[in-house]
Design an enzyme around this catalytic site. Sequence first.
Site, PDB file in Angstrom:
ATOM      1  CD  GLU A 165     -18.279  23.222  46.313  1.00  0.00           C
ATOM      2  OE1 GLU A 165     -18.865  22.864  45.276  1.00  0.00           O
ATOM      3  OE2 GLU A 165     -18.748  24.054  47.109  1.00  0.00           O
ATOM      4  CD  GLU A 359     -17.523  28.245  47.321  1.00  0.00           C
ATOM      5  OE1 GLU A 359     -18.680  27.921  46.988  1.00  0.00           O
ATOM      6  OE2 GLU A 359     -16.512  27.986  46.649  1.00  0.00           O
TER       7      GLU A 359
END
Length: 454
Positions: A165, A359
């Site tokens: 991310e 995730e």
Amino acid sequence: MSVVPQTSESVALRFPTDFVWGAATASFQVEGSTTVDGRVESIWDEFCRRPGAVANGDTGEPGADHYRRYEQDVELMSSLGLGAYRFSVAWPRLANLGFYDRLVDCLLERGISPWATLYHWDLPQELEEKGGWANRDTACRFAEYVSTVVSRLGDRVDGWLTLNEPWCSAFLGYGNGVHAPGVQDPKAAVAAVHHLLLAHGLAMSEIRSKAPNIPAGITLNLFPVSPATGSAADADAARRIDGLQNRIFLDPVMRGEYAVDVLTDMAPFGLPDLIRDGDLKVISAPIDHLGVNYYRAYLVSAGDPVDGPTEWPGSSDVRFLQSGHPKTEMDWEVQPEGLTELLVSLSREYPGLPLYVTENGAAYPDVLEDGTVRDTDRIAFLDGHLRASHAALEQGADLRGYFCWTLLDNLEWAWGYAKRFGLVHVDFETQKRTLKDSALWYAGVVERNGLSES
Ligand code: FCB
């Protein structure tokens, strides 16, 4: 010993035979032991000491004490039947990587595939003092670090992910400052975007030379973005957020270019001036898989500019609206259909690119009572998102695996230990682990390689 409950349920939604079922964690969130074996300070150690930066003054100690209890944790994973474990390597432990050696060997002994993320936000503080990700040199330093890690763990790892991310590292770390290093400077945030992308590209080249046969890629947090109405102003708000959330990373990595509208929007923050000859070629080195972190979708409209720093430079006039779905404890709306949309659109856009959900999960106010946590809300969340993943497969998405966020309750960054995302409950006083009902439910899904009819 397996903990999977025996069941006679029939499996209606079956996943592909070689589908990877795993769980994910991140070094700073679970390891603890922040001052041992030569580990140096990270930006998160420093950030946690700032009054008011992290809820309740929580820090990386004790984490879930995973650094010392990894054997027990691997045993838990094994009892749940997990096929893979996605962990991150802490750059501040570069001087002594023994822990990851032991962890990887322990996983392999149990038949669990090690998946390693090379950067999940814990930049060494000494690099932040030289400008951190706003400094181009940090990308070169990352490549050196990656070279050492990959030489050491090499082909014992089954999947490499360069960055986790980078949107959060750039825009939360340097944009609105709610994450370490807590900088509020849109130009620095945009510089961080480009330097993180460069770091990814340089790292890919190190992985290719040190572990040429191991699949490698990057993990992005991607969000479907919809405008609230058909107005031109709302459409433009959605275009900008999609540009700054998704396309600013996807286009350079996948196409070797920034989109023209993103370059134009970010020109006041210096993006065009950061790009040197050859950068985009480095950044767009072919990847073997894309990691997708999915939590929710965005509904946006145009509105009045807000005061103060926002995550998205130049977008202080964009409003984020609720669409009426139930919410998790993070106040995030539960929108499994967004995951189907995202996976299908990525596979259409980039055919031939294997996707992994690296995730997906939820925080809920868990109660440990009589030795169990009856987290039916988390089970419903995971069930909905796995059905959404299956729907994406049926619509042609090239989805190869799913990693639940997260194995263990842990430090949820600026929210501290209060937000629990784990399949396994952790008592942070005693470090006792208790399998939540969701862990047993997930073990059943893994065992059956599928879901029953709803
Ligand atoms: C993601 C992070 C992960 C965790 C989840 C809830 O953005 O990658 O570390 O905090 O959110």
